[in-house]
Design a protein around this motif. Structure first.
Motif, PDB file in Angstrom:
ATOM      1  N   ARG A 190      23.748   3.672 -43.250  1.00 14.76           N
ATOM      2  CA  ARG A 190      22.333   3.942 -43.022  1.00 14.76           C
ATOM      3  C   ARG A 190      21.854   3.219 -41.768  1.00 14.76           C
ATOM      4  NH1 ARG A 190      19.614   1.617 -48.294  1.00 14.76           N
ATOM      5  NH2 ARG A 190      17.698   2.321 -47.283  1.00 14.76           N
ATOM      6  N   VAL A 191      20.661   3.619 -41.300  1.00 15.95           N
ATOM      7  CA  VAL A 191      20.025   2.994 -40.141  1.00 15.95           C
ATOM      8  C   VAL A 191      18.647   2.515 -40.566  1.00 15.95           C
ATOM      9  CG1 VAL A 191      19.175   3.313 -37.788  1.00 15.95           C
ATOM     10  CG2 VAL A 191      21.273   4.465 -38.529  1.00 15.95           C
ATOM     11  N   GLU A 192      18.298   1.266 -40.212  1.00 15.91           N
ATOM     12  CA  GLU A 192      17.003   0.709 -40.570  1.00 15.91           C
ATOM     13  C   GLU A 192      16.326   0.113 -39.335  1.00 15.91           C
ATOM     14  OE1 GLU A 192      17.166  -2.046 -43.785  1.00 15.91           O
ATOM     15  OE2 GLU A 192      18.265  -0.678 -45.112  1.00 15.91           O
ATOM     16  N   GLU A 193      14.995   0.140 -39.347  1.00 12.98           N
ATOM     17  CA  GLU A 193      14.208  -0.514 -38.301  1.00 12.98           C
ATOM     18  C   GLU A 193      13.991  -1.968 -38.700  1.00 12.98           C
ATOM     19  OE1 GLU A 193      13.086   0.786 -35.391  1.00 12.98           O
ATOM     20  OE2 GLU A 193      14.194   2.627 -35.860  1.00 12.98           O
ATOM     21  N   ALA A 194      14.049  -2.867 -37.702  1.00 12.42           N
ATOM     22  CA  ALA A 194      13.902  -4.293 -37.996  1.00 12.42           C
ATOM     23  C   ALA A 194      13.041  -4.955 -36.932  1.00 12.42           C
ATOM     24  CB  ALA A 194      15.269  -4.970 -38.067  1.00 12.42           C
ATOM     25  N   GLU A 195      12.231  -5.903 -37.364  1.00 11.70           N
ATOM     26  CA  GLU A 195      11.389  -6.668 -36.450  1.00 11.70           C
ATOM     27  C   GLU A 195      12.167  -7.883 -35.948  1.00 11.70           C
ATOM     28  OE1 GLU A 195       7.076  -9.018 -36.395  1.00 11.70           O
ATOM     29  OE2 GLU A 195       7.811  -8.045 -38.225  1.00 11.70           O
ATOM     30  N   VAL A 196      12.074  -8.154 -34.659  1.00 10.10           N
ATOM     31  CA  VAL A 196      12.787  -9.281 -34.052  1.00 10.10           C
ATOM     32  C   VAL A 196      11.900 -10.518 -34.089  1.00 10.10           C
ATOM     33  CG1 VAL A 196      13.974 -10.154 -32.018  1.00 10.10           C
ATOM     34  CG2 VAL A 196      14.051  -7.703 -32.551  1.00 10.10           C
ATOM     35  N   SER A 197      12.460 -11.637 -34.537  1.00  7.05           N
ATOM     36  CA  SER A 197      11.751 -12.909 -34.570  1.00  7.05           C
ATOM     37  C   SER A 197      12.627 -13.983 -33.942  1.00  7.05           C
ATOM     38  CB  SER A 197      11.386 -13.310 -36.003  1.00  7.05           C
ATOM     39  OG  SER A 197      10.551 -12.336 -36.598  1.00  7.05           O
ATOM     40  N   VAL A 198      11.975 -15.019 -33.424  1.00  8.04           N
ATOM     41  CA  VAL A 198      12.679 -16.107 -32.743  1.00  8.04           C
ATOM     42  C   VAL A 198      12.384 -17.409 -33.481  1.00  8.04           C
ATOM     43  CG1 VAL A 198      12.902 -17.387 -30.582  1.00  8.04           C
ATOM     44  CG2 VAL A 198      12.534 -14.911 -30.536  1.00  8.04           C
ATOM     45  N   PHE A 199      13.443 -18.227 -33.733  1.00  7.86           N
ATOM     46  CA  PHE A 199      13.297 -19.437 -34.526  1.00  7.86           C
ATOM     47  C   PHE A 199      13.939 -20.630 -33.823  1.00  7.86           C
ATOM     48  CE2 PHE A 199      13.634 -15.766 -37.315  1.00  7.86           C
ATOM     49  CZ  PHE A 199      12.539 -15.914 -38.155  1.00  7.86           C
ATOM     50  N   ASP A 200      13.470 -21.839 -34.203  1.00  7.75           N
ATOM     51  CA  ASP A 200      14.116 -23.058 -33.725  1.00  7.75           C
ATOM     52  C   ASP A 200      15.198 -23.468 -34.720  1.00  7.75           C
ATOM     53  OD1 ASP A 200      12.859 -24.247 -35.879  1.00  7.75           O
ATOM     54  OD2 ASP A 200      11.422 -25.389 -34.678  1.00  7.75           O
ATOM     55  N   SER A 201      15.768 -24.669 -34.556  1.00  9.17           N
ATOM     56  CA  SER A 201      16.882 -25.104 -35.390  1.00  9.17           C
ATOM     57  C   SER A 201      16.486 -25.310 -36.840  1.00  9.17           C
ATOM     58  CB  SER A 201      17.478 -26.400 -34.831  1.00  9.17           C
ATOM     59  OG  SER A 201      16.482 -27.415 -34.776  1.00  9.17           O
ATOM     60  N   GLN A 202      15.162 -25.510 -37.096  1.00  8.03           N
ATOM     61  CA  GLN A 202      14.677 -25.694 -38.457  1.00  8.03           C
ATOM     62  C   GLN A 202      14.114 -24.387 -39.037  1.00  8.03           C
ATOM     63  OE1 GLN A 202      15.152 -28.666 -39.955  1.00  8.03           O
ATOM     64  NE2 GLN A 202      16.203 -29.200 -38.036  1.00  8.03           N
ATOM     65  N   PHE A 203      14.381 -23.289 -38.349  1.00  9.79           N
ATOM     66  CA  PHE A 203      13.901 -21.957 -38.742  1.00  9.79           C
ATOM     67  C   PHE A 203      12.379 -21.862 -38.751  1.00  9.79           C
ATOM     68  CE2 PHE A 203      18.265 -21.643 -40.190  1.00  9.79           C
ATOM     69  CZ  PHE A 203      18.588 -20.355 -39.786  1.00  9.79           C
ATOM     70  N   ASN A 204      11.743 -22.614 -37.857  1.00  2.17           N
ATOM     71  CA  ASN A 204      10.323 -22.428 -37.601  1.00  2.17           C
ATOM     72  C   ASN A 204      10.161 -21.290 -36.596  1.00  2.17           C
ATOM     73  OD1 ASN A 204       9.391 -24.752 -39.149  1.00  2.17           O
ATOM     74  ND2 ASN A 204      10.345 -25.981 -37.535  1.00  2.17           N
ATOM     75  N   LYS A 205       9.264 -20.353 -36.897  1.00  2.00           N
ATOM     76  CA  LYS A 205       9.042 -19.223 -36.012  1.00  2.00           C
ATOM     77  C   LYS A 205       8.336 -19.691 -34.747  1.00  2.00           C
ATOM     78  CE  LYS A 205       7.646 -14.379 -36.311  1.00  2.00           C
ATOM     79  NZ  LYS A 205       7.035 -13.352 -37.181  1.00  2.00           N
ATOM     80  N   LEU A 206       8.827 -19.290 -33.588  1.00  2.00           N
ATOM     81  CA  LEU A 206       8.294 -19.750 -32.315  1.00  2.00           C
ATOM     82  C   LEU A 206       7.284 -18.767 -31.736  1.00  2.00           C
ATOM     83  CD1 LEU A 206      11.574 -21.142 -30.704  1.00  2.00           C
ATOM     84  CD2 LEU A 206       9.780 -22.408 -31.894  1.00  2.00           C
ATOM     85  N   ASP A 207       6.302 -19.328 -31.033  1.00  2.00           N
ATOM     86  CA  ASP A 207       5.228 -18.538 -30.430  1.00  2.00           C
ATOM     87  C   ASP A 207       5.664 -18.075 -29.045  1.00  2.00           C
ATOM     88  OD1 ASP A 207       2.885 -17.366 -29.692  1.00  2.00           O
ATOM     89  OD2 ASP A 207       1.738 -19.225 -29.497  1.00  2.00           O
ATOM     90  N   VAL A 208       6.384 -16.947 -29.020  1.00  2.00           N
ATOM     91  CA  VAL A 208       6.875 -16.370 -27.777  1.00  2.00           C
ATOM     92  C   VAL A 208       6.648 -14.856 -27.809  1.00  2.00           C
ATOM     93  CG1 VAL A 208       8.641 -18.139 -27.357  1.00  2.00           C
ATOM     94  CG2 VAL A 208       9.193 -16.147 -28.771  1.00  2.00           C
ATOM     95  N   ARG A 209       6.796 -14.214 -26.642  1.00  2.00           N
ATOM     96  CA  ARG A 209       6.722 -12.754 -26.574  1.00  2.00           C
ATOM     97  C   ARG A 209       8.133 -12.185 -26.543  1.00  2.00           C
ATOM     98  NH1 ARG A 209       3.017 -13.045 -22.325  1.00  2.00           N
ATOM     99  NH2 ARG A 209       4.370 -11.780 -21.004  1.00  2.00           N
ATOM    100  N   ILE A 210       8.309 -11.044 -27.215  1.00  2.00           N
ATOM    101  CA  ILE A 210       9.632 -10.425 -27.330  1.00  2.00           C
ATOM    102  C   ILE A 210       9.540  -8.975 -26.917  1.00  2.00           C
ATOM    103  CG2 ILE A 210      11.549  -9.964 -28.913  1.00  2.00           C
ATOM    104  CD1 ILE A 210      10.248 -12.105 -30.782  1.00  2.00           C
ATOM    105  N   ASP A 211      10.507  -8.518 -26.137  1.00  2.00           N
ATOM    106  CA  ASP A 211      10.533  -7.132 -25.688  1.00  2.00           C
ATOM    107  C   ASP A 211      11.972  -6.604 -25.765  1.00  2.00           C
ATOM    108  OD1 ASP A 211       9.672  -4.698 -24.628  1.00  2.00           O
ATOM    109  OD2 ASP A 211      10.154  -5.337 -22.578  1.00  2.00           O
ATOM    110  N   PRO A 212      12.232  -5.598 -26.623  1.00  5.17           N
ATOM    111  CA  PRO A 212      11.290  -4.948 -27.538  1.00  5.17           C
ATOM    112  C   PRO A 212      11.079  -5.798 -28.794  1.00  5.17           C
ATOM    113  CG  PRO A 212      13.451  -3.963 -27.786  1.00  5.17           C
ATOM    114  CD  PRO A 212      13.574  -4.958 -26.654  1.00  5.17           C
TER     115      PRO A 212
END
Length: 311
Positions: A190-212
């Protein structure tokens, strides 16, 4: 006029009308702005627009949404609650690298309506923008894969994304992950759509822009299988005056399919070849004795070549 009967009736009617209008606040409404009272309403989740040099700077600390307390003309406040035809923004176009406490600006309100932004200010950090390319990793929870299947390949398209942010945030990046939100059971490719997220070493989500911001994840699975040897046992006796010369199976190994637990308990496949009363050589189908939890086998059927001769 007051001395006449009609004059007295007119004065009485006028007084009665005046008292009716006064009791119902008609005079108050008539002389207030547009005939309406003032109103105060809170509008939640109003998007914030950032105005800055996006090519050279990266801004962090700005909320994506704020609440707006409106004051003013009743009908206009009610209308704005529904239409939201106004804008809230932070104008940072004259700011350079640094930290600032900025007030929000509200644009598009009518003259008889004012607004108070909650919170009133935002603590903004402006940095030189850094741009880097990262490979995207994807993971599929084992709990989503059917017991009779196993993950064979996971492919992310596109495989890389561009990440933009301040240098301090960019230096903290450890993981760029494609997060799959679907929780349904996987029993086939199957094929699924997924949102990209960026994390630090402690898995805290970082405030950055992502393309796409979103990617496609191609998931390939195989049915769990195991190859085991076949042991055959000859039962019965051939017809009188005949001899059983040989019994040969067309496969000495078979592949069995099922869950990991089922496969772990099977080391061989045992079959019986019944020659009772046979007087001629022939090839016959042989049933395999397998647990019910085995979903299938390859081959599906075994054949035994039976060679019989006369005395």
């Amino acid at each position: 006029m007051l001395e006449s009967k009609w004059g007295l009736r007119f004065v009485a009617l006028a007084l009665a009308l005046f008292m009716f209008l006064s009791v119902n606040d008609v005079f108050v409404n008539l002389f207030s702005d547009e005939g309406e009272t003032t109103e105060s309403e809170m509008i939640e989740g109003v998007p914030v627009e950032l105005l800055y040099d996006e090519e050279n700077y990266y801004v962090s600390g700005a909320p994506k949404e704020v609440n707006l307390q409106l004051y003013g003309n009743n009908s206009n406040v009610k209308r704005l609650q529904t239409t939201r035809d106004f804008n809230v923004y932070l104008d940072l176009r004259n700011r350079e690298v640094g930290e600032y406490e900025e007030h929000f600006t509200v644009e598009g309100l009518p003259d008889n309506v004012t607004a108070e932004v909650v919170p009133e200010t935002a603590n903004i950090n402006i940095q030189e923008q850094v741009t880097r390319t990262f490979e995207v990793q994807a993971e599929v929870s084992e709990s989503r894969i059917a017991p009779s299947h196993q993950l064979s390949e996971l492919k992310v398209i596109p495989s890389t994304v561009t990440v933009m942010g301040g240098e301090s945030e960019m230096n903290r990046i450890q993981y760029v992950r494609a997060t799959l939100n679907d929780s349904s059971r996987i029993t086939g490719d199957r094929v699924e759509e997924a949102e990209v997220s960026v994390f630090d070493s402690q898995f805290n989500k970082l405030d950055v822009r992502i393309d796409p911001t979103d990617v496609r994840v191609e998931i390939a699975v195989d049915e769990r299988s195991k190859e085991v040897p076949v042991n055959h046992e000859v039962t019965g006796s051939v017809a009188d005056g005949h001899n059983l010369e040989d019994v040969t199976l067309n496969y000495d190994k078979v592949k069995i399919f099922g869950s990991e637990e089922v496969l772990a308990d099977i080391e061989t496949v045992d079959v019986e070849v019944n020659v009772e009363g046979m007087g001629n050589s022939e090839t016959k189908d042989i049933e395999m004795d397998l647990p019910e939890d085995v979903s299938k086998t390859e081959p599906a059927v075994l054949q035994a070549e039976i060679e019989i001769t006369e005395d």
